[in-house]
Every structure is written in C-alpha cells, then in structure tokens.
Design an enzyme around this catalytic site. Structure first.
Site, mmCIF file in Angstrom:
data_model
loop_
_atom_site.group_PDB
_atom_site.id
_atom_site.type_symbol
_atom_site.label_atom_id
_atom_site.label_comp_id
_atom_site.label_asym_id
_atom_site.label_seq_id
_atom_site.Cartn_x
_atom_site.Cartn_y
_atom_site.Cartn_z
ATOM 1 N N HIS A 1 23.275 -1.847 2.943
ATOM 2 C CA HIS A 1 23.590 -0.440 3.191
ATOM 3 C C HIS A 1 24.229 0.215 1.972
ATOM 4 O O HIS A 1 24.059 1.411 1.744
ATOM 5 C CB HIS A 1 24.460 -0.300 4.441
ATOM 6 C CG HIS A 1 23.721 -0.610 5.717
ATOM 7 N ND1 HIS A 1 23.584 -1.893 6.200
ATOM 8 C CD2 HIS A 1 23.028 0.186 6.578
ATOM 9 C CE1 HIS A 1 22.857 -1.868 7.312
ATOM 10 N NE2 HIS A 1 22.503 -0.621 7.566
ATOM 11 N N HIS B 1 27.670 4.375 16.270
ATOM 12 C CA HIS B 1 26.243 4.694 16.396
ATOM 13 C C HIS B 1 25.928 5.143 17.816
ATOM 14 O O HIS B 1 25.302 6.173 18.043
ATOM 15 C CB HIS B 1 25.407 3.435 16.141
ATOM 16 C CG HIS B 1 24.942 3.260 14.728
ATOM 17 N ND1 HIS B 1 23.792 3.826 14.254
ATOM 18 C CD2 HIS B 1 25.460 2.555 13.693
ATOM 19 C CE1 HIS B 1 23.628 3.482 12.982
ATOM 20 N NE2 HIS B 1 24.627 2.706 12.616
ATOM 21 N N HIS C 1 31.467 -0.060 13.660
ATOM 22 C CA HIS C 1 30.155 0.417 13.229
ATOM 23 C C HIS C 1 29.183 0.649 14.388
ATOM 24 O O HIS C 1 28.600 1.726 14.513
ATOM 25 C CB HIS C 1 29.556 -0.570 12.199
ATOM 26 C CG HIS C 1 28.092 -0.423 12.010
ATOM 27 N ND1 HIS C 1 27.175 -1.333 12.472
ATOM 28 C CD2 HIS C 1 27.361 0.578 11.448
ATOM 29 C CE1 HIS C 1 25.954 -0.917 12.177
ATOM 30 N NE2 HIS C 1 26.035 0.237 11.549
ATOM 31 N N PHE D 1 18.655 1.487 16.192
ATOM 32 C CA PHE D 1 18.455 1.232 14.768
ATOM 33 C C PHE D 1 17.170 1.851 14.215
ATOM 34 O O PHE D 1 17.152 2.326 13.089
ATOM 35 C CB PHE D 1 18.467 -0.267 14.474
ATOM 36 C CG PHE D 1 19.854 -0.841 14.325
ATOM 37 C CD1 PHE D 1 20.841 -0.164 13.624
ATOM 38 C CD2 PHE D 1 20.171 -2.070 14.871
ATOM 39 C CE1 PHE D 1 22.122 -0.692 13.479
ATOM 40 C CE2 PHE D 1 21.452 -2.615 14.730
ATOM 41 C CZ PHE D 1 22.428 -1.921 14.034
ATOM 42 N N HIS E 1 20.685 -6.477 9.559
ATOM 43 C CA HIS E 1 21.918 -6.434 10.350
ATOM 44 C C HIS E 1 22.255 -7.845 10.822
ATOM 45 O O HIS E 1 21.445 -8.749 10.694
ATOM 46 C CB HIS E 1 21.750 -5.502 11.559
ATOM 47 C CG HIS E 1 21.420 -4.112 11.145
ATOM 48 N ND1 HIS E 1 20.135 -3.629 11.113
ATOM 49 C CD2 HIS E 1 22.217 -3.113 10.681
ATOM 50 C CE1 HIS E 1 20.146 -2.393 10.668
ATOM 51 N NE2 HIS E 1 21.393 -2.049 10.383
ATOM 52 N N HIS F 1 27.846 5.626 7.384
ATOM 53 C CA HIS F 1 27.766 4.425 6.559
ATOM 54 C C HIS F 1 28.549 4.526 5.256
ATOM 55 O O HIS F 1 28.930 3.513 4.671
ATOM 56 C CB HIS F 1 26.312 4.020 6.312
ATOM 57 C CG HIS F 1 25.861 3.067 7.378
ATOM 58 N ND1 HIS F 1 26.102 1.722 7.302
ATOM 59 C CD2 HIS F 1 25.288 3.295 8.577
ATOM 60 C CE1 HIS F 1 25.657 1.147 8.410
ATOM 61 N NE2 HIS F 1 25.164 2.073 9.205
ATOM 62 N N HIS G 1 15.388 2.435 6.740
ATOM 63 C CA HIS G 1 16.250 1.717 7.668
ATOM 64 C C HIS G 1 15.435 1.055 8.769
ATOM 65 O O HIS G 1 15.645 -0.108 9.109
ATOM 66 C CB HIS G 1 17.278 2.683 8.268
ATOM 67 C CG HIS G 1 18.386 1.984 8.976
ATOM 68 N ND1 HIS G 1 18.490 1.967 10.345
ATOM 69 C CD2 HIS G 1 19.407 1.239 8.503
ATOM 70 C CE1 HIS G 1 19.562 1.250 10.672
ATOM 71 N NE2 HIS G 1 20.131 0.800 9.587
HETATM 72 CU CU1 C2O Z 1 21.714 -0.301 9.437
HETATM 73 CU CU2 C2O Z 1 24.524 1.474 10.983
HETATM 74 O O1 C2O Z 1 22.999 0.477 10.595
#
Ligand code: C2O
Length: 591
Positions: free
Chosen positions: A214, A338, A334, A355, A205, A368, A182
C-alpha cells in the site's frame, strides 16, 4: 486552525536519525516532536511516571512498551523458511478476473464513465517494465492531516482528482484504472506465475506485504496527482482518524459536486464519529464513548499488540504459499474503517466496504495514507520496533504505472524509509499514546474462581466453532515472570487456524478476565484484548480463508494484577459473519 502551509517548515527537523532502531537515550522519539511535546506535559494519564523531556524518552518507552535493554532485538521474522523465495511481481499480461464472477451482484456499473466492470480488475498491458530508481532532486512532500487542509489545498486536491478522473479510460493513470490496481492485487487476478506458482494467487492483504504494497501504491498515485496539476510538492492528505478532531469524514469529501465525492458511502456515517471497532452495525454509544474507545483501540494496536515486527506487520508470506495472518493495524482499525464507510445498501458493502471496490472511493487513499503513517509512527517508538529484515520480504516486488505511464517494478526494500521516497507526515498530536486502557475489575481472580467450571484449552477438542460466545481458560506456560524476562519476551495469546468465509465481513472480539456476561468491557478497558477482523474479498475457487490472531498480554495482565494466575480466562464474542468460523488452537507463548 493550523493550515498545512504553516506546518510545512517542520520537514527539515526530521532527519533520518529519527528512524534509528538502536536504543540510545538520545534518539528522538515521538515525545520529542514539537507538537507532541507541548501537550505531553499537560495530560499525563499514564499510571507510571512519564517524562516528556527528550532526554528521558528512554524511560518513557520502557514504561510504554516494557522493552528495556533491547539494543540487539531479535527479529522473529528473520528466520528464513526452508523453501525461501520472495514473491515476484505479477505478469500483468496474464491478469484474469474470472474469480470475481461468483460474487453477489457484482454489477457492471457502466453508467459511470470509465468504471471498470465488476468482474474486470485488470490494468492495461505494457510491453516493457522499468526498474524503479529514486528520483533525483525530488521535491520533498509533507502529507497533511485531511481535517486541517486550507481551502487552497482542498481546491488543489480536488483539481488533481478531477483531472485524474477525466483522463481517457484506457490511460493507466485514470482514477478507475488506479482503483483496479487494488482489485487486481487482492481478488485473485494475479497469480504467482512469475515465481513459478501459476496456481497460487497473489494476495496483498493478510500478511507482511500489507504495509509495503500500500505504501508503493499511494506513492505512485500521489506522483500522478502531482503531475496532473504540475505540482511536484503535492502530498496526499491523511485521514487522521486516530485523533478526536479527525474522527469524522472530512467535509470536502461529501460535496456531491466535488471530484472527491462518492455516492456509495454509508449515509448514516457521513457526519458521525468513526467507530474504529465497527461491528457491521452501529452501537448504542455516545460520541464521547466512541472517542475514548477509539483511542483505546489505537493503543492496543500500536502498543500492546505490536511489540515486535511480526505483531505489527503480519505473518511471513513467501512464494508458493498463501497469506496467513495480518498484523495489528491491518486488522484494527484498518478493516473496520473500510466497513464503516462502505454503503450497507450495496450488495457487497461497496465501495470502501469490500476490497474489490475499495479503490473507487477517493477516501480510500486518505484512509491508507493514515495507515501508512502508522508504520512511520510505530518505528519512531523505538525498541523492537524495526523493519523486517528477512530477504524474502525485502526482495518481494510489485509493478505500478508511474506518472509517465511507464510500468515500474519496485521492491519492498526500497519502501522502508518515507524520507528516501521523498515524503513525510505533518506532525500532529498522537493522543492514543496517552490512552492506555484501564482495568474494569483489577485483581478479580476470575480465572481462579472459574477453574473447574470453565473448560481449559487442554480439554477442548479442536477445531471448535465460534457461532456463539466462547469462554475458555488458557494455561500460561509461565507465571510471575521477572522484569527482565518480561522485557526479553512478550507473553502472546495466539488463536491459530481461524477458518472463515472470505466473502463476509468477519469480526470477533477478544477479552481476558472479563467478568460480566451481560456487557463486555469496552476498548478503553484493560480486559479488551482486541478483535479479529477481515474485510470481504474473493479468493480463487474457494471461499474459505485461514488466518490467525495474536495479541500481547504482558502489560495487560500486569494492569489487571493477574500476573500470578495459572490461567487467563478468555472470552471470544462473535460480532459479524462468525457463523462459519472454526478455530484450530488457542494457546500462550513467549516470544
Ligand atoms: Cu488494500 Cu485497505 O486495503
């Protein structure tokens, strides 16, 4: 409590027909799912008549989405640019992570065995790349809701993660190697050199690559976990934050003795109701209000702001360019989820709040899994809810290590159907479909009243800063449109050229015709349009990033009974990291 095992037999009912994009009265929709239909007739909070009979699903979708008669829906993303080119999988031997060195205190957490150093995101190299092939005779997997797991399933999940963490550090299947994937695809470790642009980074992203990247990432992660416990049916649970019972972090993630545990989480949120619109600090709202607001946010992002592929998936991103705008769900919920989990005591909100470190928390993958589930749900809603068919999108490729430590090249085009990849999601209630926000002040005429007092966008000299609350009247190219016109084209609010500091958690909220200056409407009210939200990440050599905001206004203006107004009153409220934001343009279009 329903356990995964009792729900597993639902799988065979979900045929590929579910994914049909043609608009027929018989195509199954969410309302025809076994678990959904039961509750559907009990709670009908929509103003319009909604039938839960599968045969009437046609009407239901029209009502929900305002999309009648769109069998031949135009795919807005399908118009190729002149320099059409898909982004090719990175050459991982050229992986470099110098770009991370500018980060605040990205420490080398070498105390935890196998933790990649802060500045190192690169996976082990490989001398050969295999092209992905769909496995033959693969076991079908049903990803279960994380809060509904049986003790047996939790034990299995825990064991698989434990084994993954115990693998040798340089094994590409090792948990921290998985976390690096990631970081590498997100923090400038890879360039577009394979597509002929060695100076432009790959960023998965903030564009249409968000969902497919993802999906592939979890696909291999799940296969590795299954192989480590010799269970090819092992399926990655999804953190069901879109339903009230799932809105807390599942218990078993919080046991310090569990392999699922991560100490770098916000200690105040371990037992709290998640805030899908988290501003970077906690709001003074009750749990009941939070749940209502969460469902309102889900409705906005799955329904109102995702009426077409670009709205849902995000903007096109081709070789030679930078990512330029995320889709609805990528932004909310989303990003706020995070940030809500990440630990504010850490310099950069580690782990989930940034990230580069997000993949180090086991919860990341379940978060995810639910994001990926939204892709499946969205397509089942019919109408313009179809996959992007632009060849540049479909031919974009990535590389991942599989359960046999082979480096495998995959294409976006092979990721579109979960059934083909051998998995589906447990059917659970989808309460946000019935949680349409209600107007706080219908027919307020506020935009008319304020004409002359508040500036119109035509009189604003862009770019403007967003360091304080901004109110502006946005002219509507057309008002009082017919039903047919509305079905054909959505009225879209666009905020373009949003420049922001990519090392900050950035969020601002967007309201239309909101009257009260003291207290803005809440997400369960129609006046709330949505939020622009970005998680911090490092870009190569520069801190500024550019993106845009896009939201659907058709249904919202109808609900507010403001469809005959010449302007909408737009209020932008900075919430986090907005000191350096500038906006290049604000306007309304029909698409
Ligand atoms: Cu690649 Cu929730 O991020």
């Amino acid at each position: 409590m329903a356990s995964f095992a009792t729900l597993a037999p639902l799988a065979p009912q979900t045929t590929t027909k579910t994914f049909t994009s043609s608009f027929t009265t018989t195509s199954p929709t969410i309302s025809s799912w076994p678990l959904f239909s039961k509750k559907c007739s009990l709670n009908n909070s929509l103003k319009h008549k909604v039938s839960c009979n599968a045969d009437n699903s046609f009407d239901r979708r029209n009502v929900l989405l305002g999309l009648g008669g769109l069998a031949g829906a135009v795919n807005l993303s399908s118009i190729p640019s002149s320099a059409a080119a898909p982004i090719a999988a990175p050459d991982i031997s050229k992986c470099g992570t110098k770009s991370l060195s500018g980060f605040k205190q990205v420490e080398d957490t070498a105390t935890v065995k196998g933790t990649p150093t802060g500045g190192d995101c690169c996976p082990p190299d490989s001398s050969q790349i295999l092209d992905f092939q769909f496995p033959k005779n693969q076991a079908f997997k049903i990803r279960p809701a994380a809060h509904l797991l049986s003790p047996k399933y939790i034990a299995k999940f825990n064991l698989a993660i434990k084994r993954m963490k115990e693998l040798p550090e340089d094994d590409p299947r090792n948990f921290l190697q998985q976390a690096r994937i990631h970081c590498a695809y997100c923090n400038g470790a890879y360039t577009q050199s394979s597509s002929g642009f060695p100076d432009i980074e790959i960023q998965i992203h903030n564009s249409w690559l968000f969902f497919p990247f993802h999906r592939w990432y979890l696909y291999f992660y799940e296969r590795i976990l299954g192989s480590l416990i010799n269970d090819p049916t092992f399926a990655l649970p999804f953190w069901n934050w879109d339903t009230p019972a799932g809105m807390t972090i599942p218990k078993y993630f919080k046991d310090p003795k569990s392999a699922l545990y991560d100490p770098k989480r916000n200690p105040y949120h371990l037992n709290a109701v998640v805030d899908l619109g988290f501003d970077g600090k906690d709001k003074d709202t009750t749990d009941i209000e939070k749940v209502k607001n969460n469902l309102g946010i889900m409705y906005r992002y799955m329904v109102t702001n995702a009426t077409d592929p670009e709205g849902f998936f995000g903007k096109p991103y081709r070789a030679g360019s930078s990512s330029a705008g995320s889709g609805s769900i990528e932004q909310n919920p989303h990003v706020p989820v995070h940030r809500w989990v990440g630990d504010p005591r850490e310099a950069n909100g580690e782990n989930l709040g940034n990230f580069y470190s997000a993949g180090r928390d086991t919860l990341f993958y379940c978060h995810h899994s639910n994001v990926d589930r939204m892709w499946s749900l969205w397509k089942m809603m019919g109408g313009k809810h179809v996959d992007i068919n632009d060849p540049d999108y479909l031919n974009t490729s990535f590389v991942f290590y599989d359960e046999n430590k082979n480096l495998v090249r995959v294409y976006v085009k092979d990721s579109l159907l979960t059934k083909k990849l051998g998995y589906d999601y447990q059917r659970v209630d989808v309460p946000w479909l019935k949680s349409k926000p209600v107007p706080r002040a219908p027919r307020s005429g506020i935009a008319r009243k304020l004409a002359g007092t508040v500036k119109q966008t035509n009189d604003v000299s862009f770019p403007v800063k967003l360091d304080k609350i901004m109110k502006v009247l946005v002219p509507r190219p057309k008002k009082s449109r017919s039903k047919k016109e509305k079905e054909d084209r959505e009225e879209l609010l666009i905020i373009d050229g949003i420049t922001y500091d990519s090392e900050k958690y950035v969020k601002f909220d967007v309201y239309v015709n909101d009257e009260d200056d003291k207290e803005a409407s809440s997400p369960d009210q129609s006046e709330f349009v949505g939020s622009f939200a970005q998680l911090p990440h490092k870009h190569k050599g520069k801190m500024e990033s550019k993106a845009s905001f896009r939201a659907g206004l058709t249904e919202l203006l109808e609900d507010l009974e403001a469809d005959d107004d010449d302007n909408v009153l737009l209020t932008l409220v900075p919430k986090s990291g907005c000191e350096d934001i500038t906006l290049e343009n604000i306007f309304i279009v029909f698409a």
